[in-house]
Design a protein around this motif. Structure first.
Motif, PDB file in Angstrom:
ATOM      1  N   LEU A 175      55.536   6.153  92.413  1.00 55.82           N
ATOM      2  CA  LEU A 175      55.668   7.514  92.931  1.00 55.82           C
ATOM      3  C   LEU A 175      55.956   8.507  91.810  1.00 55.82           C
ATOM      4  N   ALA A 176      56.817   8.127  90.863  1.00 61.17           N
ATOM      5  CA  ALA A 176      57.150   9.029  89.757  1.00 61.17           C
ATOM      6  C   ALA A 176      55.945   9.264  88.853  1.00 61.17           C
ATOM      7  N   LEU A 177      55.206   8.201  88.506  1.00 65.97           N
ATOM      8  CA  LEU A 177      54.033   8.353  87.644  1.00 65.97           C
ATOM      9  C   LEU A 177      52.947   9.169  88.335  1.00 65.97           C
ATOM     10  N   ALA A 178      52.780   8.951  89.631  1.00 58.24           N
ATOM     11  CA  ALA A 178      51.758   9.711  90.359  1.00 58.24           C
ATOM     12  C   ALA A 178      52.081  11.202  90.350  1.00 58.24           C
ATOM     13  N   ALA A 179      53.351  11.545  90.552  1.00 60.84           N
ATOM     14  CA  ALA A 179      53.745  12.955  90.550  1.00 60.84           C
ATOM     15  C   ALA A 179      53.568  13.574  89.168  1.00 60.84           C
ATOM     16  N   ILE A 180      53.975  12.860  88.124  1.00 57.78           N
ATOM     17  CA  ILE A 180      53.842  13.392  86.765  1.00 57.78           C
ATOM     18  C   ILE A 180      52.371  13.523  86.378  1.00 57.78           C
ATOM     19  N   ALA A 181      51.591  12.475  86.672  1.00 59.29           N
ATOM     20  CA  ALA A 181      50.171  12.514  86.324  1.00 59.29           C
ATOM     21  C   ALA A 181      49.442  13.642  87.053  1.00 59.29           C
ATOM     22  N   TRP A 182      49.773  13.856  88.333  1.00 55.10           N
ATOM     23  CA  TRP A 182      49.110  14.933  89.089  1.00 55.10           C
ATOM     24  C   TRP A 182      49.478  16.293  88.505  1.00 55.10           C
ATOM     25  N   ALA A 183      50.755  16.494  88.184  1.00 60.65           N
ATOM     26  CA  ALA A 183      51.187  17.785  87.652  1.00 60.65           C
ATOM     27  C   ALA A 183      50.533  18.073  86.299  1.00 60.65           C
ATOM     28  N   LEU A 184      50.525  17.092  85.394  1.00 62.15           N
ATOM     29  CA  LEU A 184      49.952  17.310  84.071  1.00 62.15           C
ATOM     30  C   LEU A 184      48.442  17.497  84.129  1.00 62.15           C
ATOM     31  N   SER A 185      47.767  16.712  84.976  1.00 63.40           N
ATOM     32  CA  SER A 185      46.315  16.846  85.086  1.00 63.40           C
ATOM     33  C   SER A 185      45.915  18.149  85.768  1.00 63.40           C
ATOM     34  N   HIS A 186      46.772  18.649  86.658  1.00 66.11           N
ATOM     35  CA  HIS A 186      46.455  19.886  87.375  1.00 66.11           C
ATOM     36  C   HIS A 186      46.672  21.118  86.494  1.00 66.11           C
ATOM     37  N   PHE A 187      47.739  21.098  85.690  1.00 65.09           N
ATOM     38  CA  PHE A 187      48.084  22.290  84.908  1.00 65.09           C
ATOM     39  C   PHE A 187      47.603  22.238  83.467  1.00 65.09           C
ATOM     40  N   LEU A 188      47.378  21.024  82.903  1.00 67.87           N
ATOM     41  CA  LEU A 188      46.988  20.921  81.502  1.00 67.87           C
ATOM     42  C   LEU A 188      45.564  20.409  81.328  1.00 67.87           C
ATOM     43  N   HIS A 189      45.358  19.125  81.642  1.00 60.97           N
ATOM     44  CA  HIS A 189      44.033  18.541  81.425  1.00 60.97           C
ATOM     45  C   HIS A 189      43.857  17.370  82.380  1.00 60.97           C
ATOM     46  N   PRO A 190      42.668  17.177  82.954  1.00 57.76           N
ATOM     47  CA  PRO A 190      42.460  16.070  83.903  1.00 57.76           C
ATOM     48  C   PRO A 190      42.688  14.694  83.290  1.00 57.76           C
ATOM     49  N   ALA A 191      42.589  14.580  81.954  1.00 64.94           N
ATOM     50  CA  ALA A 191      42.763  13.270  81.322  1.00 64.94           C
ATOM     51  C   ALA A 191      44.172  12.720  81.503  1.00 64.94           C
ATOM     52  N   PHE A 192      45.135  13.589  81.755  1.00 64.97           N
ATOM     53  CA  PHE A 192      46.507  13.122  81.921  1.00 64.97           C
ATOM     54  C   PHE A 192      46.687  12.281  83.184  1.00 64.97           C
ATOM     55  N   PHE A 193      45.711  12.297  84.076  1.00 63.60           N
ATOM     56  CA  PHE A 193      45.813  11.469  85.275  1.00 63.60           C
ATOM     57  C   PHE A 193      45.787   9.983  84.924  1.00 63.60           C
ATOM     58  N   ALA A 194      45.324   9.669  83.703  1.00 61.14           N
ATOM     59  CA  ALA A 194      45.302   8.272  83.267  1.00 61.14           C
ATOM     60  C   ALA A 194      46.697   7.701  83.064  1.00 61.14           C
ATOM     61  N   LEU A 195      47.719   8.559  83.077  1.00 61.57           N
ATOM     62  CA  LEU A 195      49.089   8.059  82.945  1.00 61.57           C
ATOM     63  C   LEU A 195      49.455   7.078  84.049  1.00 61.57           C
ATOM     64  N   ILE A 196      48.782   7.189  85.189  1.00 62.66           N
ATOM     65  CA  ILE A 196      49.082   6.301  86.298  1.00 62.66           C
ATOM     66  C   ILE A 196      48.795   4.847  85.933  1.00 62.66           C
ATOM     67  N   LEU A 197      47.938   4.634  84.905  1.00 64.31           N
ATOM     68  CA  LEU A 197      47.602   3.274  84.484  1.00 64.31           C
ATOM     69  C   LEU A 197      48.785   2.562  83.832  1.00 64.31           C
ATOM     70  N   LEU A 198      49.771   3.328  83.386  1.00 63.57           N
ATOM     71  CA  LEU A 198      50.963   2.706  82.804  1.00 63.57           C
ATOM     72  C   LEU A 198      51.700   1.847  83.818  1.00 63.57           C
ATOM     73  N   TRP A 199      51.462   2.095  85.098  1.00 60.60           N
ATOM     74  CA  TRP A 199      52.135   1.335  86.141  1.00 60.60           C
ATOM     75  C   TRP A 199      51.815  -0.155  86.053  1.00 60.60           C
ATOM     76  N   ILE A 200      50.608  -0.487  85.608  1.00 60.42           N
ATOM     77  CA  ILE A 200      50.181  -1.898  85.580  1.00 60.42           C
ATOM     78  C   ILE A 200      50.993  -2.728  84.584  1.00 60.42           C
ATOM     79  N   PRO A 201      51.044  -2.358  83.289  1.00 64.46           N
ATOM     80  CA  PRO A 201      51.830  -3.203  82.364  1.00 64.46           C
ATOM     81  C   PRO A 201      53.325  -3.169  82.638  1.00 64.46           C
TER      82      PRO A 201
END
Length: 522
Positions: A393-419
């Motif tokens: 939930l925390a990564l999804a919120a951060i990734a959505w905020a950064l991708s919405h206001f800065l750059h869509p590539a920041f949505f890839a932060l959600i991939l950190l959840w896997i490792p």
């Protein structure tokens, strides 16, 4: 000749008329002078950059032969004055230290208050045959007193006399001959565990560290004037790689090799740092069983010689890792009431050992390793899935905020959840515990694996805690209080059923232990 000078400077041994006051070795002045050289050099540099050079040009050249020797002479005079006013006396019941030039300080340390006496030799002191005696009284200040520079023979004599008088084995005579003979017997003893250079190198391979990278970074900031251009400027390289035209001009193979080279360089620096740090710390490692406990000697530049009383051992800690364990290497430590030399929280007894080498060491302390047939209990799986859900939930919120206001590539932060989640699952699978009639065994960690073996008689307190997230799942955490070791990493059994935790707490405390038991709910 040196030993004669030592005896004369320190007043010889205790006489029949009473204890004799001793001074530090005269070569203490040389060691202090060497220690003053960096400060004196800084003072000379400060004079060079001041108006001193203009004064010389103005006709005051005759001041140079006077001022420069004064820069050395003044601090050395006060160093000699402090040395001449420092003395210590080995009495029948206490150790007395007198110091101070204008304000005299007379300190008496009863032997029963002394917890540990350690001998340390830095590089220059080793060449001069001197040693530093550290005296720990168990106060909040750690090593409260020390004798900075005495002969190695005198340091070993002090350590043995204080240890024997504390134990009540001698009645206050403490002849130097007896102490030296005792040290000689220990020198001839067979080590319980020792490491040659090959074993130290193997231990360094598993001690991954980036301390060398930090040193290189510090050098890059201070030595950038030695090379032309902006070689040591990280902003230059960051701007270069962010230049799209430069990156597009490289072939795909060059980019892959560049990435692999960067990763390989970091791995090499980490391994090299671990090997160097381990060699500096563990060189010449030797553990002997002596009358008072374990005597350990190690160190390349600073040789430390300490004795750990067996009765002060609280718990045994066996550390390893997935790669180290595959090759059968383990690190045995003892949690003790006294802090280790160098600020370590636990005493290292066998930094790189096989299981059959660890067993004899543990047998001396009365602590038994886990038997192969011992069954360990797992903790609740909420240890990983609850934190993984919160992380998602925390990564999804951060990734959505950064991708919405800065750059869509920041949505890839959600991939950190896997490792991160994979690491949580592995840590949960390794977190286990077992209880026998007299010992508690607790496994923790996946990458940094640790087995803590705690005798039940050493337990001081057991705290049962419930966080707001534990209440809905009826879970609890047990924190076991043990004397000694690091207060930052207490022994815990996390995420177990509440009733199970209550029963385990009763079994740990015992019906008549009289230990502290608390229950906390948040």
């Amino acid at each position: 000749m040196i030993e004669n000078a030592v005896t004369e400077a320190q007043g010889g041994v205790d006489s029949a008329e009473g204890p004799v006051s001793h001074r530090l070795h005269p070569l203490t002045l040389l060691i202090n002078f060497i220690g003053l050289l960096p400060s004196v050099g800084f003072a000379l540099v400060a004079l060079t950059w001041s108006n001193f050079d203009k004064a010389l040009d103005a006709g005051f050249l005759w001041l140079a032969p006077l001022i420069i020797p004064l820069i050395f002479a003044i601090p050395m005079f006060f160093t000699w004055l402090a040395w001449s006013r420092f003395s210590y006396t080995v009495g029948a019941e206490d150790l007395r230290i007198q110091s101070g030039v204008l304000s005299r300080n007379n300190r008496s340390i009863p032997y029963e208050r002394i917890q540990d006496v350690n001998v340390e030799q830095k590089l220059i002191a080793r060449f001069l045959g001197l040693a530093k005696v550290k005296i720990e009284t168990g106060g909040s200040g750690g090593d409260e007193d020390s004798l900075d520079a005495v002969s190695l023979l005198e340091a070993e004599r002090l350590r043995d006399i204080i240890r024997d008088r504390k134990a009540g084995l001698i009645a206050g005579t403490g002849s130097q001959t007896d102490a030296v003979e005792g040290v000689a017997d220990e020198e001839d003893s067979t080590p319980v565990f020792a490491m040659n250079n090959t074993r130290v190198f193997v231990a360094g391979l598993f001690d991954f560290s980036f301390i060398l990278l930090a040193l290189l970074g510090a050098a890059a900031q201070n030595l950038d004037f030695l090379l032309p251009g902006e070689v040591f400027d990280p902003r230059y390289w960051a701007g270069l790689w962010m230049d799209q035209e430069f990156v597009n001009g490289l072939s795909f193979g060059t980019r892959v090799l560049g990435i692999l080279g960067a990763i390989g360089s970091l791995v090499f620096i980490g391994v090299a740092s671990g090997v160097i740090r381990t060699f500096v710390r563990e060189y010449g490692f030797r553990l002997d069983r002596v009358k008072a406990g374990f005597r350990r000697r190690r160190g390349l530049f600073t040789l430390t010689d300490m004795v750990m009383p067996i009765q002060r051992v609280q718990a045994a800690i066996i550390k390893t890792g997935p790669i180290r364990e595959r090759f059968g290497w383990y690190h045995l430590k003892f949690q003790s009431l006294a802090s280790d030399v160098g600020g370590e929280s636990d005493h290292s007894a066998a930094p790189c050992a096989k299981p059959d080498e660890i067993e004899p060491i543990m047998e001396e302390t009365g602590i038994r390793n886990a038997a192969p047939e011992l069954i360990f209990d797992n903790v609740d799986s909420a240890m990983w899935w609850r934190d993984a859900l919160i992380l998602a939930l925390a990564l999804a919120a951060i990734a959505w905020a950064l991708s919405h206001f800065l750059h869509p590539a920041f949505f890839a932060l959600i991939l950190l959840w896997i490792p991160v989640t994979a690491s949580m699952i592995l840590n949960w699978r390794r977190h286990r515990y077992a209880l026998t009639k007299d010992q508690l065994f607790v496994h923790t960690g996946w990458w940094s694996r640790k087995l803590t073996i705690l005798p039940l008689r050493k337990i001081q307190s057991v705290d049962l805690e419930q966080s707001p997230l534990d209440h809905p799942l009826n879970l609890a955490t047990l924190t076991i209080g043990v004397a000694g070791g690091s207060a930052l990493t207490p022994l815990k059994i996390n995420h177990i059923d509440y009733q199970r935790a209550m029963d385990l707490r009763l079994n740990l405390l015992g019906p008549s232990s009289g230990l502290i038991s608390t229950a906390k709910q948040h």
